[in-house]
Design a protein around this motif. Structure first.
Motif, short mmCIF file in Angstrom:
data_model
loop_
_atom_site.label_atom_id
_atom_site.label_comp_id
_atom_site.label_asym_id
_atom_site.label_seq_id
_atom_site.Cartn_x
_atom_site.Cartn_y
_atom_site.Cartn_z
N ASP A 142 0.83 -1.21 0.00
CA ASP A 142 0.00 0.00 0.00
C ASP A 142 0.86 1.25 0.00
N ARG A 143 1.94 1.24 0.77
CA ARG A 143 2.83 2.39 0.85
C ARG A 143 3.45 2.69 -0.52
N ARG A 144 3.82 1.62 -1.23
CA ARG A 144 4.38 1.81 -2.58
C ARG A 144 3.36 2.47 -3.51
N TRP A 145 2.12 2.01 -3.45
CA TRP A 145 1.07 2.60 -4.28
C TRP A 145 0.85 4.06 -3.92
N VAL A 146 0.85 4.36 -2.62
CA VAL A 146 0.64 5.74 -2.16
C VAL A 146 1.78 6.63 -2.65
N GLU A 147 3.00 6.16 -2.55
CA GLU A 147 4.15 6.95 -3.01
C GLU A 147 4.06 7.22 -4.51
N ARG A 148 3.67 6.21 -5.27
CA ARG A 148 3.53 6.41 -6.72
C ARG A 148 2.41 7.40 -7.04
N ALA A 149 1.27 7.26 -6.35
CA ALA A 149 0.15 8.18 -6.59
C ALA A 149 0.52 9.59 -6.17
N LYS A 150 1.22 9.70 -5.06
CA LYS A 150 1.66 11.01 -4.59
C LYS A 150 2.59 11.67 -5.63
N LEU A 159 1.99 19.97 -7.14
CA LEU A 159 1.80 20.02 -5.68
C LEU A 159 3.10 19.66 -4.96
N SER A 160 3.23 20.15 -3.74
CA SER A 160 4.34 19.71 -2.90
C SER A 160 4.03 18.29 -2.41
N GLU A 161 5.03 17.64 -1.88
CA GLU A 161 4.82 16.27 -1.37
C GLU A 161 3.78 16.28 -0.26
N GLU A 162 3.88 17.25 0.62
CA GLU A 162 2.93 17.34 1.74
C GLU A 162 1.51 17.61 1.24
N ALA A 163 1.37 18.48 0.26
CA ALA A 163 0.04 18.80 -0.29
C ALA A 163 -0.55 17.60 -1.03
N ALA A 164 0.29 16.88 -1.77
CA ALA A 164 -0.19 15.70 -2.50
C ALA A 164 -0.67 14.63 -1.52
N TYR A 165 0.09 14.43 -0.45
CA TYR A 165 -0.32 13.45 0.55
C TYR A 165 -1.60 13.89 1.25
N GLY A 166 -1.69 15.16 1.57
CA GLY A 166 -2.91 15.68 2.20
C GLY A 166 -4.13 15.49 1.32
N LEU A 167 -3.97 15.74 0.02
CA LEU A 167 -5.08 15.54 -0.92
C LEU A 167 -5.49 14.08 -0.99
N LEU A 168 -4.52 13.18 -1.07
CA LEU A 168 -4.81 11.74 -1.08
C LEU A 168 -5.55 11.34 0.21
N ARG A 169 -5.05 11.80 1.32
CA ARG A 169 -5.63 11.41 2.60
C ARG A 169 -7.07 11.94 2.74
N LYS A 170 -7.29 13.19 2.37
CA LYS A 170 -8.63 13.77 2.47
C LYS A 170 -9.60 13.05 1.54
N THR A 171 -9.17 12.78 0.31
CA THR A 171 -10.02 12.09 -0.66
C THR A 171 -10.36 10.68 -0.17
#
Length: 192
Positions: A142-150, A159-171
């Motif tokens: 799952d972490r690998r998929w998240v890193e690729r999507a980010k 987006l910054s890394e933090e913003a991309a992760y925040g968007l993924l998490r919120k969605t």
């Protein structure tokens, strides 16, 4: 149904295998002493599934191919091996397969119920370890998929890394999905 049949049906079954018929009979008597039904396995019956058993007791002078096959069959079954001649490598292999090792031949006063309890605990520990390993592997995947999507979001939307992760998490939270599932879905949409 006769009363004896009911009591027999409620007693657990111990399978027995030994390279010496006297040892097999001794194990069967000990199993009966502890309230188990026992079945001595011959060469033809070793791999037959039959009814559900509670444990397998094996006694041998040395670890033969036949004995290895018996111990490998039915992986979830609690197994106790009485054998005084085992190499360190054999010890490691058998313990990893969930076989409780007793480093001597079975005696007439053997406390087999204690050995079976330890074999059951070993099986539970191994099963728990396998489940934890699978969970960790899933988390890693799952972490690998998240890193690729980010990375994909960062590249496509600046987006910054933090913003991309925040968007993924919120969605993911908004749609009631895990981050791993959402990341897979996003990346699969990109492929199409």
């Amino acid at each position: 149904m006769p009363l004896t049949s009911l009591s027999d049906a409620n007693r657990s079954l111990l399978l027995i295998h030994a390279d010496d018929p006297q040892q097999a009979n001794q194990l069967a008597v000990l199993g009966s002493h502890y309230g188990h039904r026992t079945r001595i396995l011959d060469r033809h019956g070793m791999l037959v599934e039959g009814e559900a058993a509670d444990g397998l007791l094996v006694s041998c002078r040395r670890l033969s191919t036949e004995t290895r096959i018996v111990l490998s069959h039915r992986p979830a079954l609690a197994k106790v091996l009485f054998c005084s001649r085992l190499s360190v490598a054999d010890h490691e292999i058998l313990l990893a397969k969930g076989v409780w090792l007793v480093p001597h031949r079975c005696s007439e006063q053997e406390r087999i119920e204690s050995w079976l309890t330890l074999a059951r605990k070993l099986q539970m520990i191994l099963k728990d370890g396998e489940q934890r390993e699978q969970a960790l592997l899933q988390q890693l995947e799952d972490r690998r998929w998240v890193e690729r999507a980010k990375g994909q979001l960062m590249q496509q939307h600046g987006l910054s890394e933090e913003a991309a992760y925040g968007l993924l998490r919120k969605t993911a939270m908004d749609h009631g999905k895990s981050l791993g599932v959402l990341a897979r879905q996003l990346l699969q949409l990109q492929v199409r």
